[in-house]
Design an enzyme around this catalytic site. Structure first.
Site, PDB file in Angstrom:
ATOM      1  N   HIS A  93       0.851  -1.202   0.000  1.00 50.11           N
ATOM      2  CA  HIS A  93       0.000   0.000   0.000  1.00 50.11           C
ATOM      3  C   HIS A  93       0.874   1.234   0.000  1.00 50.11           C
ATOM      4  CE1 HIS A  93      -3.082   2.908   1.130  1.00 50.11           C
ATOM      5  NE2 HIS A  93      -3.947   2.021   0.685  1.00 50.11           N
ATOM      6  N   ASP A 125      -8.004  -4.482  -0.477  1.00 51.02           N
ATOM      7  CA  ASP A 125      -8.552  -4.977  -1.746  1.00 51.02           C
ATOM      8  C   ASP A 125      -8.452  -6.489  -1.853  1.00 51.02           C
ATOM      9  OD1 ASP A 125      -9.253  -2.528  -3.036  1.00 51.02           O
ATOM     10  OD2 ASP A 125      -7.123  -2.100  -3.088  1.00 51.02           O
TER      11      ASP A 125
HETATM   12  N1  ACO Z   1       4.270  -7.482  -5.336  1.00 52.13           N
HETATM   13  C1  ACO Z   1       5.631  -7.605  -5.401  1.00 52.13           C
HETATM   14  N2  ACO Z   1       6.507  -6.638  -5.068  1.00 52.13           N
HETATM   15  C2  ACO Z   1       5.994  -5.483  -4.659  1.00 52.13           C
HETATM   16  C3  ACO Z   1       4.603  -5.262  -4.545  1.00 52.13           C
HETATM   17  C4  ACO Z   1       3.731  -6.330  -4.896  1.00 52.13           C
HETATM   18  N3  ACO Z   1       2.404  -6.196  -4.805  1.00 52.13           N
HETATM   19  N4  ACO Z   1       4.358  -4.014  -4.102  1.00 52.13           N
HETATM   20  C5  ACO Z   1       5.586  -3.443  -3.930  1.00 52.13           C
HETATM   21  N5  ACO Z   1       6.554  -4.332  -4.261  1.00 52.13           N
HETATM   22  C6  ACO Z   1       7.997  -4.108  -4.141  1.00 52.13           C
HETATM   23  C7  ACO Z   1       8.531  -3.192  -5.229  1.00 52.13           C
HETATM   24  O1  ACO Z   1       8.929  -3.922  -6.364  1.00 52.13           O
HETATM   25  C8  ACO Z   1       9.692  -2.523  -4.519  1.00 52.13           C
HETATM   26  O2  ACO Z   1      10.748  -3.448  -4.492  1.00 52.13           O
HETATM   27  P1  ACO Z   1      12.277  -2.907  -4.536  1.00 52.13           P
HETATM   28  O3  ACO Z   1      12.447  -2.084  -3.287  1.00 52.13           O
HETATM   29  O4  ACO Z   1      13.091  -4.152  -4.563  1.00 52.13           O
HETATM   30  O5  ACO Z   1      12.393  -2.085  -5.796  1.00 52.13           O
HETATM   31  C9  ACO Z   1       9.174  -2.354  -3.093  1.00 52.13           C
HETATM   32  O6  ACO Z   1       8.222  -3.408  -2.899  1.00 52.13           O
HETATM   33  C10 ACO Z   1       8.506  -1.001  -2.844  1.00 52.13           C
HETATM   34  O7  ACO Z   1       7.496  -0.806  -3.833  1.00 52.13           O
HETATM   35  P2  ACO Z   1       6.933   0.596  -4.291  1.00 52.13           P
HETATM   36  O8  ACO Z   1       6.315   0.456  -5.632  1.00 52.13           O
HETATM   37  O9  ACO Z   1       7.981   1.649  -4.110  1.00 52.13           O
HETATM   38  O10 ACO Z   1       5.813   0.837  -3.236  1.00 52.13           O
HETATM   39  P3  ACO Z   1       4.716   1.900  -3.395  1.00 52.13           P
HETATM   40  O11 ACO Z   1       4.368   2.330  -2.033  1.00 52.13           O
HETATM   41  O12 ACO Z   1       5.089   2.935  -4.364  1.00 52.13           O
HETATM   42  O13 ACO Z   1       3.524   1.060  -4.072  1.00 52.13           O
HETATM   43  C11 ACO Z   1       1.517  -0.089  -4.386  1.00 52.13           C
HETATM   44  C12 ACO Z   1       2.378   0.720  -3.415  1.00 52.13           C
HETATM   45  C13 ACO Z   1       1.306   0.674  -5.707  1.00 52.13           C
HETATM   46  C14 ACO Z   1       0.158  -0.321  -3.751  1.00 52.13           C
HETATM   47  C15 ACO Z   1       2.231  -1.437  -4.678  1.00 52.13           C
HETATM   48  O14 ACO Z   1       2.463  -2.114  -3.467  1.00 52.13           O
HETATM   49  C16 ACO Z   1       1.453  -2.316  -5.656  1.00 52.13           C
HETATM   50  O15 ACO Z   1       1.621  -2.161  -6.865  1.00 52.13           O
HETATM   51  N6  ACO Z   1       0.608  -3.268  -5.117  1.00 52.13           N
HETATM   52  C17 ACO Z   1      -0.193  -4.123  -5.961  1.00 52.13           C
HETATM   53  C18 ACO Z   1      -1.436  -3.377  -6.444  1.00 52.13           C
HETATM   54  C19 ACO Z   1      -2.485  -3.196  -5.350  1.00 52.13           C
HETATM   55  O16 ACO Z   1      -2.825  -4.101  -4.622  1.00 52.13           O
HETATM   56  N7  ACO Z   1      -3.004  -1.949  -5.267  1.00 52.13           N
HETATM   57  C20 ACO Z   1      -4.027  -1.597  -4.302  1.00 52.13           C
HETATM   58  C21 ACO Z   1      -3.493  -0.772  -3.202  1.00 52.13           C
HETATM   59  S1  ACO Z   1      -4.752  -0.508  -1.986  1.00 52.13           S
HETATM   60  C22 ACO Z   1      -5.714   0.740  -2.524  1.00 52.13           C
HETATM   61  O17 ACO Z   1      -5.349   1.495  -3.406  1.00 52.13           O
HETATM   62  C23 ACO Z   1      -7.111   0.947  -1.900  1.00 52.13           C
END
Ligand code: ACO
Length: 417
Positions: free
Chosen positions: A295, A352
């Site tokens: 998140h 979600d």
């Molecule tokens: N699966 C695998 N790896 C992940 C995931 C995931 N779901 N989410 C983050 N990571 C990893 C990234 O690759 C990154 O790795 P690194 O440090 O080795 O490069 C690290 O975790 C940090 O990720 P960011 O993208 O910087 O985290 P951010 O806070 O920007 O993203 C987000 C948050 C967009 C929700 C992300 O976790 C994601 O894409 N999740 C899947 C989609 C999802 O479920 N969205 C709903 C969110 S809830 C809502 O909006 C109500």
């Protein structure tokens, strides 16, 4: 050197007030995506992503989810206080009184092909309400009259959602039943068939009520900011809410729960090997991510997910549904919670993940998941719109740094190569 005033919130959040910066210094601030920009001072919702805190009007989300109902939470968000008994009875009665929608709305519904996405249908129908209540166009109406629009929205949106669901399936429309509570009435309008009475199951009602409560507000997110900014031009409340529905439609916002089920189905279609997909999610060269994990704001845990996890277990047990998606979801959840990659990055199942599973179990089609989110978010949008108007906020109009061509003379067509 410029001195800028500091603004401090009730939970010690600090901000720099740059309201006069451009006039005094010629500079603006640049913050694409508004990650560091506060657009308003609001008294509605407080959240702290590091500590996993979410409160509506000061009340912890855990207590509201356990003890309150969606309609009472709606009242709290919109009017600022938990209602006293009589005030709540009046509110409930008012909502019931306005649940019916004009029969002519069916003609609008019939104009949509059955392939229409339910979010597009809902935002169109929300805008159409202005045609039935043209007095709502006046932005300077008395608060009593604005309040009628608020009640109408809370009352009619679930009816319109249910009608669009039945209409797309060629099923006879169900009318609201004023004997039922808000959520039971909605579920009955959705699922009652001429051949089979829909039995309202309290476990299902409770789960749906909690999903609505947990989605009811989340401070200045994309759709809420949209509602406020559209409303800041003195657009009416129906139009502002319709804009919020459109903003919520995007897969980066309200569409994530749909993506969870699609991912589970994709894993099954590819042989059901969860380990393979976990490895893909961990591979830095693979863009695949586990949907429903992580998140942007909640970095330790999502308090809403904790509540819904319990509901998921209850609902799967009660309904005895045994679809392959749920087994895969369980395996993913268990594996990811033990995996160093996810633990290190604090990637936990989010709201979600669980709401997608619950709604699938209840029988809500996946393209309607964001529509359910809209019903839940409605009181938040209304509360935020109302607050924005009460504060008499100016029209929202961000600045930009222009990086295009400098002035150049017009070239005739003949001289363009
Ligand atoms: N699966 C695998 N790896 C992940 C995931 C995931 N779901 N989410 C983050 N990571 C990893 C990234 O690759 C990154 O790795 P690194 O440090 O080795 O490069 C690290 O975790 C940090 O990720 P960011 O993208 O910087 O985290 P951010 O806070 O920007 O993203 C987000 C948050 C967009 C929700 C992300 O976790 C994601 O894409 N999740 C899947 C989609 C999802 O479920 N969205 C709903 C969110 S809830 C809502 O909006 C109500």
């Amino acid at each position: 050197m410029y001195k800028l005033p500091i603004v401090e919130g009730t939970e010690n959040e600090k901000g720099i007030d740059i309201g006069k910066l451009r006039d005094e210094s010629g500079y603006i601030t640049l913050d694409t995506g508004y990650k560091n920009t506060g657009s308003t001072q609001s008294s509605i919702t407080f959240l702290d992503g590091e500590k996993g805190i979410l409160r509506y009007r000061g009340y912890p989300i855990e207590q509201l989810a356990e003890k309150s109902t969606f309609l009472e939470v709606a009242y709290l968000l919109i009017y600022g206080e938990l209602p006293e008994k009589q005030a709540f009875e009046n509110f409930q009665a008012d909502v019931k009184k306005h649940q019916l929608v004009h029969e002519d709305m069916k003609q609008i519904l019939n104009g949509f092909p059955s392939t229409a996405h339910p979010m597009g249908v809902l935002s169109s129908l929300a805008t159409s309400l202005t045609a039935f209540f043209p007095e709502s166009l006046d932005p300077n109406r008395s608060s009593d009259k604005v309040n009628t629009t608020i009640i109408r929205l809370m009352a009619k949106i679930p009816t319109l959602v249910a009608w669009s669901y039945t209409n797309a399936r060629g099923i006879k429309t169900n009318y609201p039943d004023n004997k039922l509570d808000y959520v039971s009435n909605f579920l009955k309008m959705m699922f009652n068939l001429p051949t089979e009475d829909y039995e309202v199951d309290p476990v299902v009602v409770d789960a749906m009520d909690k999903i609505f409560i947990l989605h009811a507000d989340h401070e200045q997110n994309c759709s809420t900011s949209t509602v406020r900014i559209v409303g800041s031009s003195h657009a009416n409340l129906y139009a502002s809410v319709a804009a919020g529905i459109n903003a919520l439609w995007g897969p980066l916002h309200g569409g994530a729960n749909q993506k969870v089920i699609e991912m589970l189905q994709n894993i099954i279609a590819n042989g059901g090997d969860t380990k393979k997909f976990i490895d893909k999610a961990k591979d830095p060269n693979d863009p695949f991510r586990l949907m429903g994990f992580g998140h942007r704001v909640y970095k330790n845990f999502d308090p809403r997910a904790e509540i819904l996890k319990k509901q998921t277990d209850k609902i799967l047990e009660k309904l005895g549904v045994n679809e392959p998606e749920f087994e895969v979801a369980k395996q993913l959840e268990e594996a990811a919670l033990k995996d160093e990659y996810f633990i290190e990055r604090k990637l936990y199942p989010n709201v979600d993940f669980y709401s997608g599973i619950i709604m699938k179990a209840i029988g809500i089609p996946i393209d309607m998941f964001p529509v359910m989110f809209s019903i839940g978010r409605l009181p938040g949008w209304i509360a935020q719109w109302r607050e924005m108007r009460k504060h008499n906020e100016p029209i929202g109009r961000p600045r930009q740094i222009y990086v295009g061509e400098k002035e150049r003379p017009y070239k005739d067509m003949a001289s363009r190569s």
